[in-house]
Write an enzyme that holds these catalytic residues in place. Structure first.
Site, mmCIF file in Angstrom:
data_model
loop_
_atom_site.group_PDB
_atom_site.id
_atom_site.type_symbol
_atom_site.label_atom_id
_atom_site.label_comp_id
_atom_site.label_asym_id
_atom_site.label_seq_id
_atom_site.Cartn_x
_atom_site.Cartn_y
_atom_site.Cartn_z
ATOM 1 N N ASN A 12 0.873 -1.171 0.000
ATOM 2 C CA ASN A 12 0.000 0.000 0.000
ATOM 3 C C ASN A 12 0.912 1.223 0.000
ATOM 4 O O ASN A 12 1.489 1.573 1.022
ATOM 5 C CB ASN A 12 -0.885 -0.044 1.258
ATOM 6 C CG ASN A 12 -1.699 1.223 1.443
ATOM 7 O OD1 ASN A 12 -1.778 2.055 0.547
ATOM 8 N ND2 ASN A 12 -2.293 1.371 2.625
ATOM 9 N N LYS A 14 0.196 4.275 -0.364
ATOM 10 C CA LYS A 14 -0.423 5.482 0.206
ATOM 11 C C LYS A 14 -0.148 6.685 -0.703
ATOM 12 O O LYS A 14 -0.077 6.533 -1.916
ATOM 13 C CB LYS A 14 0.053 5.691 1.655
ATOM 14 C CG LYS A 14 -0.149 4.423 2.499
ATOM 15 C CD LYS A 14 0.048 4.629 3.973
ATOM 16 C CE LYS A 14 -0.176 3.308 4.701
ATOM 17 N NZ LYS A 14 -0.056 3.416 6.144
ATOM 18 N N HIS A 98 -9.402 1.492 4.791
ATOM 19 C CA HIS A 98 -8.136 1.603 5.526
ATOM 20 C C HIS A 98 -8.348 2.532 6.723
ATOM 21 O O HIS A 98 -9.121 3.486 6.648
ATOM 22 C CB HIS A 98 -7.045 2.153 4.602
ATOM 23 C CG HIS A 98 -5.691 2.096 5.226
ATOM 24 N ND1 HIS A 98 -5.261 3.039 6.118
ATOM 25 C CD2 HIS A 98 -4.696 1.186 5.111
ATOM 26 C CE1 HIS A 98 -4.043 2.719 6.532
ATOM 27 N NE2 HIS A 98 -3.675 1.597 5.932
ATOM 28 N N GLU A 100 -6.733 4.881 7.842
ATOM 29 C CA GLU A 100 -6.512 6.309 7.561
ATOM 30 C C GLU A 100 -7.750 6.923 6.906
ATOM 31 O O GLU A 100 -8.079 8.082 7.153
ATOM 32 C CB GLU A 100 -5.260 6.477 6.680
ATOM 33 C CG GLU A 100 -4.000 6.230 7.502
ATOM 34 C CD GLU A 100 -2.837 5.631 6.724
ATOM 35 O OE1 GLU A 100 -2.842 5.686 5.477
ATOM 36 O OE2 GLU A 100 -1.916 5.096 7.379
ATOM 37 N N GLU A 170 -5.508 -4.875 10.553
ATOM 38 C CA GLU A 170 -4.468 -3.878 10.799
ATOM 39 C C GLU A 170 -4.735 -3.157 12.110
ATOM 40 O O GLU A 170 -5.483 -2.167 12.144
ATOM 41 C CB GLU A 170 -4.437 -2.855 9.662
ATOM 42 C CG GLU A 170 -4.140 -3.451 8.307
ATOM 43 C CD GLU A 170 -3.533 -2.414 7.367
ATOM 44 O OE1 GLU A 170 -2.425 -2.655 6.894
ATOM 45 O OE2 GLU A 170 -4.154 -1.361 7.148
ATOM 46 N N GLY A 176 2.534 2.156 10.871
ATOM 47 C CA GLY A 176 3.523 3.229 10.736
ATOM 48 C C GLY A 176 4.215 3.594 12.042
ATOM 49 O O GLY A 176 4.886 4.613 12.123
ATOM 50 N N SER A 216 3.362 -2.264 10.388
ATOM 51 C CA SER A 216 4.814 -2.377 10.588
ATOM 52 C C SER A 216 5.377 -3.749 10.222
ATOM 53 O O SER A 216 6.257 -4.263 10.915
ATOM 54 C CB SER A 216 5.189 -1.987 12.022
ATOM 55 O OG SER A 216 4.797 -0.645 12.278
HETATM 56 P P1 PGA Z 1 2.839 0.215 7.759
HETATM 57 O O1 PGA Z 1 1.396 0.467 7.103
HETATM 58 O O2 PGA Z 1 3.375 -1.053 7.139
HETATM 59 O O3 PGA Z 1 3.654 1.426 7.359
HETATM 60 O O4 PGA Z 1 2.650 0.090 9.219
HETATM 61 C C1 PGA Z 1 0.511 -0.598 6.881
HETATM 62 C C2 PGA Z 1 -0.777 -0.085 6.281
HETATM 63 O O5 PGA Z 1 -1.202 1.018 6.649
HETATM 64 O O6 PGA Z 1 -1.380 -0.742 5.422
#
Ligand code: PGA
Length: 254
Positions: A12, A14, A98, A100, A170, A176, A216
Site C-alpha cells: 500500500n 499510500k 483503511h 486512515e 491492521e 507506521g 509495521s
Molecule cells: P505500515 O502500514 O506497514 O507502514 O505500518 C501498513 C498499512 O497502513 O497498510
C-alpha cells in the site's frame, strides 16, 4: 510454507511516489520477484500512477491494486473514481476502509460495504481493512470492535463474493509506528475474524477467505507472522516503498 490458502502480499503505497518514482520501484520489484509463484503479489500505487504502472506489470506476476474507489457507478460525483474506471487500467484489487480513510475521511462500515459491492459488481476484489485502536485493545474491546467492523463492512456480500474478498487485519496502533502485533496477538485476531465470517456465512467460506496482517510488517518479522495458521499474507505500508524491503518481506514469507 504449507497452507490451504495462497499467501497474498500487497504494498500500500499510500500518498507516495510520482509516476517516475513509481515506475522505478515497480521495475525493481519485477526484477527481484520474477521467480515468485507461491505468493500473490499486489502493488497499490496512487491513482495518478496506475496507468503507467499497469503497462509495466502487464507481463509479470505482479497485480495492480487501487487504494480507494467510489461506491457510485457513474455521474455527478466530483473528485470520485468508479470501479469500472479502475478496471480500465487492469486493476484487480481495491483496498477499502483503511484506518486512515476511516479516521480522516470518516468512512463508516456501511460505506465500506457499499464500496465492496461496487467493486464486486465489476469483478474486482476488495481488500477490506479492519482493526482496533490502542484504547480499544487496552480496554479489552478488540473482539467487539473487530466483529462490528467485519459484520458491517461485508454486509450485503454473497458467499461467492465473500470468498473473493480479502480481509486485512491492521491494528491501528501498529500502523507506521514500528510496533508490530505479537504473533500471538495477530493469530488470535485472525482466528476471531475467521470465526466471525463462519457465523456470518459458513465454515467453508470462512476457510477460503484470506486474511492479511498489516502494521509495521518488515523483512525481520514477516516470516514469523506468516507462519501463523490464520495469517495469509501482509498489507505493507512503509516497507513497500523500497525494492529491497518489499522483496525481502516476500522472500522471507515463503
Ligand atoms: P505500515 O502500514 O506497514 O507502514 O505500518 C501498513 C498499512 O497502513 O497498510
Amino acid at each position: 510454507m504449507n497452507k490451504d490458502r495462497k499467501l497474498i502480499i500487497a504494498g500500500n503505497w499510500k500518498m507516495n511516489k510520482t509516476v517516475a518514482e513509481a515506475l522505478d520501484l515497480v521495475a525493481g520489484l519485477k526484477r527481484e520477484l520474477a521467480a515468485i509463484k507461491e505468493v500473490d503479489l499486489v502493488v497499490a500505487p496512487p491513482f495518478t500512477a496506475l496507468s503507467e504502472v499497469s503497462k509495466v506489470i502487464l507481463d509479470s506476476n505482479i497485480r495492480l491494486g487501487a487504494q480507494n474507489v467510489s461506491e457510485q457507478n457513474v455521474g455527478a460525483y466530483t473528485g470520485e473514481i468508479a470501479a469500472a474506471m479502475l478496471k480500465e487500467f487492469s486493476v484487480r484489487y481495491v483496498i477499502l476502509g483503511h484506518s486512515e480513510r476511516r479516521q480522516y475521511q470518516q468512512e463508516s462500515n456501511e460505506l465500506v460495504a457499499r464500496k465492496a459491492i461496487a467493486v464486486h459488481a465489476v469483478a474486482l476484489k476488495p481488500i477490506i481493512c479492519v482493526g482496533e485502536v490502542l484504547a480499544e485493545r487496552e480496554s479489552g474491546r478488540t473482539e467487539k470492535v473487530l466483529e462490528t467492523q467485519v459484520r458491517g463492512s461485508v454486509a450485503g456480500l454473497t458467499a461467492d463474493q465473500m470468498e473473493e474478498t480479502v480481509i486485512a487485519y491492521e491494528p491501528v496502533w501498529a500502523i507506521g509506528t514500528g510496533k508490530t502485533a505479537t504473533t500471538e496477538q495477530a493469530q488470535a485476531a485472525h482466528a476471531f475474524i475467521r470465526r466471525t465470517l463462519a457465523s456470518l456465512y459458513d465454515e467453508t467460506v470462512a476457510k477460503r477467505v484470506r486474511i492479511q496482517y498489516g502494521g509495521s510488517v518488515k523483512p525481520g518479522n514477516a516470516r514469523e507472522l506468516m507462519s501463523q495458521p490464520d495469517v495469509d499474507g501482509a498489507l505493507v505500508g512503509g516497507a513497500a516503498l523500497e525494492v529491497r524491503s518489499f522483496s525481502d518481506i516476500v522472500k522471507n514469507s515463503i
